[in-house]
Write an enzyme that holds these catalytic residues in place. Structure first.
Site, PDB file in Angstrom:
ATOM      1  N   HIS A 175      -7.347  29.121  28.822  1.00 51.76           N
ATOM      2  CA  HIS A 175      -6.848  28.820  27.474  1.00 51.76           C
ATOM      3  C   HIS A 175      -5.324  29.017  27.422  1.00 51.76           C
ATOM      4  CE1 HIS A 175      -7.054  29.250  22.910  1.00 51.76           C
ATOM      5  NE2 HIS A 175      -5.908  29.857  23.181  1.00 51.76           N
ATOM      6  N   GLU A 176      -4.875  30.166  27.935  1.00 52.88           N
ATOM      7  CA  GLU A 176      -3.433  30.466  27.924  1.00 52.88           C
ATOM      8  C   GLU A 176      -2.662  29.515  28.836  1.00 52.88           C
ATOM      9  OE1 GLU A 176      -2.052  32.386  25.769  1.00 52.88           O
ATOM     10  OE2 GLU A 176      -3.965  33.095  25.000  1.00 52.88           O
ATOM     11  N   HIS A 184      -1.832  26.396  26.959  1.00 54.38           N
ATOM     12  CA  HIS A 184      -0.586  26.546  26.193  1.00 54.38           C
ATOM     13  C   HIS A 184       0.615  26.465  27.139  1.00 54.38           C
ATOM     14  CE1 HIS A 184      -2.552  27.701  22.518  1.00 54.38           C
ATOM     15  NE2 HIS A 184      -3.016  28.849  22.972  1.00 54.38           N
ATOM     16  N   ASP A 237      -3.895  30.407  16.787  1.00 57.66           N
ATOM     17  CA  ASP A 237      -3.554  29.003  17.049  1.00 57.66           C
ATOM     18  C   ASP A 237      -3.667  28.121  15.802  1.00 57.66           C
ATOM     19  OD1 ASP A 237      -3.025  29.645  19.637  1.00 57.66           O
ATOM     20  OD2 ASP A 237      -4.981  29.055  20.402  1.00 57.66           O
TER      21      ASP A 237
HETATM   22 ZN   LIG Z   1      -4.256  30.133  21.965  1.00 60.86          ZN
END
Ligand SMILES: [Zn+2]
Length: 258
Positions: free
Chosen positions: A59-60, A63, A162
């Protein structure tokens, strides 16, 4: 212990690190697994936790890679018991960039859900009353459910989560950045208050604590943005006084994000 972190390895130059408190979580989950079923229980619980945090890292990275695509450097990804945090070298101030960088995290979770569903199908009772068997398929289903919840939870408009950042980016398209941040933070506080009430009603006290944490993190980030905006304005004013009008393009100071 709580300021301490352990560096693991680098991914495309980004340092992956574990916060000290992560080991408390590991010990606690290991103990819960032991209570549940001895060494098998420990392996099952710790294995699930590590797989879950591998998804947090992905997930990171969603980003981070999107940020790097826009030329923003990423120093490290820090894993804590409440989740992960990517440390950017600059804040993406263009709303469209912030929108895409932020959306990329939950998008990774939903992509994982899609891939797991393709190979293992959806668990029985998905998504509200999912059932998991103690098999490889059950493990895949557990991971699928975890990614679904992670993706949805992160999209809650609770700034600085988010969803709240996406809301800020949308608002910043039609109003000044600071006002967009204040509006997103205020909506986030209302969402958090609702979340705290819901969590207490459901007797999910860890969830309530998480919402309290998000409530104050949103407020702290709004204050940081406000401080920076005032500093920038003063800085521009000073440059204009020295060099004349037009000398107001400055590099933004490096800053933590998310
Ligand atoms: Zn996030």
């Amino acid at each position: 212990m709580f300021g301490w972190s352990l560096n693991l390895f680098r991914i495309r130059g980004i340092q992956l690190a574990l916060h000290g408190s992560f080991f408390l979580l590991l010990a606690w989950i290991g103990y819960e697994g032991w209570q549940e079923g001895g060494w098998i229980g420990v392996m099952w619980f710790v294995g699930s936790l590590l797989a879950f945090f591998a998804c947090v890292v992905l997930h990171e990275l969603g980003h981070s890679f999107t940020a790097m695509h826009f030329g923003i450097g990423v120093r490290r990804i820090l894993l804590m018991p409440i989740g992960g945090m990517a440390e950017f070298e600059a804040i993406p101030r263009e709303p469209m960039r912030e929108f895409l960088i932020t959306l990329a995290g939950p998008a990774v979770n939903f992509a994982i859900v899609g891939v797991l569903a393709l190979f293992f199908g959806l668990p029985a009772g998905f998504p509200m009353e999912s059932e998991f068997l103690a098999t490889a398929e059950g493990f895949a289903h557990l991971l699928l459910q975890a990614n679904f919840i992670m993706g949805c939870f992160n999209l809650l408009p609770a700034f600085p989560m988010d969803g709240g950042r996406i809301l800020r980016a949308i608002l910043a398209n039609r109003m000044p950045y600071l006002r967009a941040t204040r509006t997103a933070a205020t909506i986030g506080k209302i969402v958090c208050a609702g979340g705290i009430a819901y969590a207490i009603w459901q007797s999910q006290f860890l969830l309530a604590v998480l919402f309290v944490f998000i409530f104050f993190a949103g407020d702290a980030e709004y204050r940081a943005v406000r401080r920076r905006e005032f500093d920038d304005a003063r800085w521009r004013e000073m440059l204009a006084r020295i060099y004349g009008p037009g000398a107001d393009t400055i590099d933004e100071p490096p800053m933590l994000s998310r």
